[in-house]
Design an enzyme around this catalytic site. Structure first.
Site, PDB file in Angstrom:
ATOM      1  N   CYS A   7      55.016  46.216  71.579  1.00  0.00           N
ATOM      2  CA  CYS A   7      55.319  44.945  70.908  1.00  0.00           C
ATOM      3  C   CYS A   7      56.405  44.244  71.711  1.00  0.00           C
ATOM      4  CB  CYS A   7      55.696  45.157  69.445  1.00  0.00           C
ATOM      5  SG  CYS A   7      57.206  46.104  69.175  1.00  0.00           S
ATOM      6  N   ASN A  10      60.168  46.413  70.526  1.00  0.00           N
ATOM      7  CA  ASN A  10      60.068  47.871  70.314  1.00  0.00           C
ATOM      8  C   ASN A  10      61.077  48.367  69.283  1.00  0.00           C
ATOM      9  OD1 ASN A  10      60.469  50.945  72.265  1.00  0.00           O
ATOM     10  ND2 ASN A  10      58.933  50.488  70.736  1.00  0.00           N
ATOM     11  N   CYS A  12      60.308  47.098  65.710  1.00  0.00           N
ATOM     12  CA  CYS A  12      59.620  46.910  64.414  1.00  0.00           C
ATOM     13  C   CYS A  12      58.176  47.428  64.451  1.00  0.00           C
ATOM     14  CB  CYS A  12      59.617  45.436  64.003  1.00  0.00           C
ATOM     15  SG  CYS A  12      61.262  44.724  63.784  1.00  0.00           S
ATOM     16  N   ARG A  13      57.292  46.675  65.106  1.00  0.00           N
ATOM     17  CA  ARG A  13      55.861  46.990  65.002  1.00  0.00           C
ATOM     18  C   ARG A  13      55.448  48.223  65.788  1.00  0.00           C
ATOM     19  NH1 ARG A  13      54.113  41.152  66.852  1.00  0.00           N
ATOM     20  NH2 ARG A  13      56.061  41.514  67.984  1.00  0.00           N
ATOM     21  N   SER A  14      55.795  48.278  67.084  1.00  0.00           N
ATOM     22  CA  SER A  14      55.286  49.411  67.877  1.00  0.00           C
ATOM     23  C   SER A  14      55.913  50.757  67.477  1.00  0.00           C
ATOM     24  CB  SER A  14      55.374  49.155  69.386  1.00  0.00           C
ATOM     25  OG  SER A  14      56.676  48.922  69.813  1.00  0.00           O
ATOM     26  N   ASP A 120      54.692  39.476  63.362  1.00  0.00           N
ATOM     27  CA  ASP A 120      56.039  39.980  63.636  1.00  0.00           C
ATOM     28  C   ASP A 120      56.870  39.927  62.339  1.00  0.00           C
ATOM     29  OD1 ASP A 120      58.512  40.547  64.541  1.00  0.00           O
ATOM     30  OD2 ASP A 120      58.480  39.097  66.199  1.00  0.00           O
TER      31      ASP A 120
HETATM   32  P1  4NP Z   1      59.013  43.793  67.310  1.00  0.00           P
HETATM   33  O1  4NP Z   1      59.874  42.717  66.521  1.00  0.00           O
HETATM   34  O2  4NP Z   1      58.482  43.081  68.539  1.00  0.00           O
HETATM   35  O3  4NP Z   1      57.925  44.130  66.341  1.00  0.00           O
HETATM   36  O4  4NP Z   1      59.928  44.934  67.639  1.00  0.00           O
HETATM   37  C1  4NP Z   1      60.900  41.949  67.094  1.00  0.00           C
HETATM   38  C2  4NP Z   1      62.091  42.537  67.403  1.00  0.00           C
HETATM   39  C3  4NP Z   1      63.124  41.777  67.929  1.00  0.00           C
HETATM   40  C4  4NP Z   1      62.930  40.425  68.137  1.00  0.00           C
HETATM   41  C5  4NP Z   1      61.724  39.829  67.834  1.00  0.00           C
HETATM   42  C6  4NP Z   1      60.697  40.608  67.320  1.00  0.00           C
HETATM   43  N1  4NP Z   1      63.983  39.641  68.663  1.00  0.00           N
HETATM   44  O5  4NP Z   1      63.807  38.426  68.803  1.00  0.00           O
HETATM   45  O6  4NP Z   1      65.050  40.203  68.961  1.00  0.00           O
END
Ligand code: 4NP
Length: 156
Positions: A7, A10, A12-14, A120
């Protein structure tokens, strides 16, 4: 079989996808996750992701965020991307066709024709994390079955 979930951050989703898939596949499978950005490198998953996984009996609290590396494209057999931006970024980092063939959109690989992207949940709340968990859980069941039947067919 070596599976990499990817993702953006790294956190939240992955990490959820990694934890969910690990709970489903045989122990001999390697499941890891990475992000396309290094902004959260070394951090544990988002507290809401940890809580959501824990609600389903899965511990992702010890995972640490890391960016995807060149070596990942050789190490892993399958690279599943959580959304289209991530997919395009990962494709652009691959060096050759063999590597590009390993890369897919997670939900597309799981045959989900309604959504192509795992939303997200970072800017959302626990309810959004639970929805992501459900999408990932359903997708992981389908992908796990595909991978296991593909490896069994190769052996026969
Ligand atoms: P992820 O979510 O891609 O599912 O881990 C996010 C984590 C951090 C951010 C955006 C999405 N960020 O903008 O810091």
């Amino acid at each position: 079989m070596k599976i990499l979930m990817v993702c953006l951050g790294n956190i939240c989703r992955s990490p959820l996808a990694e934890g969910i898939m690990k709970a489903k596949v045989p122990e001999s499978y390697i499941v890891d996750s990475a992000g396309t950005i290094s902004m959260h490198e070394g951090e544990h998953p988002d507290k809401r992701a940890i809580k959501t996984a824990a609600n389903h009996g899965i511990d992702i609290s010890k995972q640490k965020s890391r960016p995807i590396t060149k070596a990942d494209f050789d190490t892993f057999d399958k690279i599943y991307c959580m959304d289209i931006d991530v997919y395009e970024d990962v494709i652009s980092k691959a060096s050759n066709e063999e590597q590009r063939l390993k890369i897919s959109l997670f939900l597309e690989a799981a045959g989900n024709h309604k959504n192509a992207e795992v939303p997200d949940p970072y800017w959302g709340d626990l309810k959004d994390f639970e929805e992501v968990f459900q999408l990932l859980d359903t997708g992981c069941n389908i992908i796990k079955n595909q991978l296991i039947s593909a490896t069994t067919q190769r052996k026969n």
